[in-house]
Motif scaffolding. Structure first.
Motif, PDB file in Angstrom:
ATOM      1  N   PHE A  93      50.602  60.262  29.473  1.00  0.00           N
ATOM      2  CA  PHE A  93      51.419  59.506  28.521  1.00  0.00           C
ATOM      3  C   PHE A  93      52.443  58.596  29.194  1.00  0.00           C
ATOM      4  O   PHE A  93      52.970  58.921  30.251  1.00  0.00           O
ATOM      5  CB  PHE A  93      52.199  60.458  27.606  1.00  0.00           C
ATOM      6  CG  PHE A  93      51.364  61.260  26.685  1.00  0.00           C
ATOM      7  CD1 PHE A  93      50.753  60.678  25.598  1.00  0.00           C
ATOM      8  CD2 PHE A  93      51.181  62.612  26.889  1.00  0.00           C
ATOM      9  CE1 PHE A  93      49.982  61.411  24.727  1.00  0.00           C
ATOM     10  CE2 PHE A  93      50.410  63.363  26.022  1.00  0.00           C
ATOM     11  CZ  PHE A  93      49.810  62.762  24.946  1.00  0.00           C
TER      12      PHE A  93
ATOM     13  N   GLY B 117      49.463  59.432  20.392  1.00  0.00           N
ATOM     14  CA  GLY B 117      50.740  59.922  20.878  1.00  0.00           C
ATOM     15  C   GLY B 117      51.576  60.570  19.796  1.00  0.00           C
ATOM     16  O   GLY B 117      51.101  60.827  18.694  1.00  0.00           O
TER      17      GLY B 117
ATOM     18  N   ASN C  11      53.101  58.101  24.296  1.00  0.00           N
ATOM     19  CA  ASN C  11      51.884  57.462  23.824  1.00  0.00           C
ATOM     20  C   ASN C  11      51.044  57.061  25.025  1.00  0.00           C
ATOM     21  O   ASN C  11      51.575  56.795  26.104  1.00  0.00           O
ATOM     22  CB  ASN C  11      52.218  56.228  22.979  1.00  0.00           C
ATOM     23  CG  ASN C  11      51.090  55.822  22.072  1.00  0.00           C
ATOM     24  OD1 ASN C  11      49.990  55.525  22.525  1.00  0.00           O
ATOM     25  ND2 ASN C  11      51.355  55.815  20.778  1.00  0.00           N
TER      26      ASN C  11
END
Length: 113
Positions: free
Chosen positions: A23, A67, A85
């Motif tokens: 992420f 996310g 995300n």
């Protein structure tokens, strides 16, 4: 570049974008109160009512495609907003949505200690 005019606080916050597999993440925190957090959390649940959400004690997790965002408050009454995300631009956009929601809500409901 985002298509909006950003405030200096928003630019500073968005500049903290970091990549930690898998992420991208951005984190924002500020002094607050439990009362404000509870009201803000309830307001966010209505604002993002089409997204799946989880709420547990002092943590609200809102899931977005690829996310999620976590809004929490710790024992020192510091509110924290973290956006994660897989796409850096979507990470910035979701953080900007929550940061602007937070700033707007702070204007209409000042923090009470």
């Amino acid at each position: 570049m985002l298509p909006y005019k950003l405030t200096s606080q928003e630019e500073t916050t968005l500049s903290y974008l970091r990549y930690n597999q898998p992420f991208f993440s951005i984190h924002f925190s500020e002094e607050s109160s439990f009362f404000f957090f509870n009201e803000f959390s309830n307001w966010l649940q209505g604002e993002f009512d089409l997204f799946f959400k989880e709420e547990h004690q002092n943590i609200l997790k809102i899931y977005f495609p690829n996310g999620h965002t976590i809004v929490s408050i710790n024992q020192n009454e510091e509110i924290s907003i973290r956006s994660l995300n897989k796409n850096s631009q979507k990470c910035k956009n979701s953080m900007l949505k929550l940061l602007r929601s937070y700033q707007f809500y702070k204007k209409i409901k000042p923090i009470k200690h």
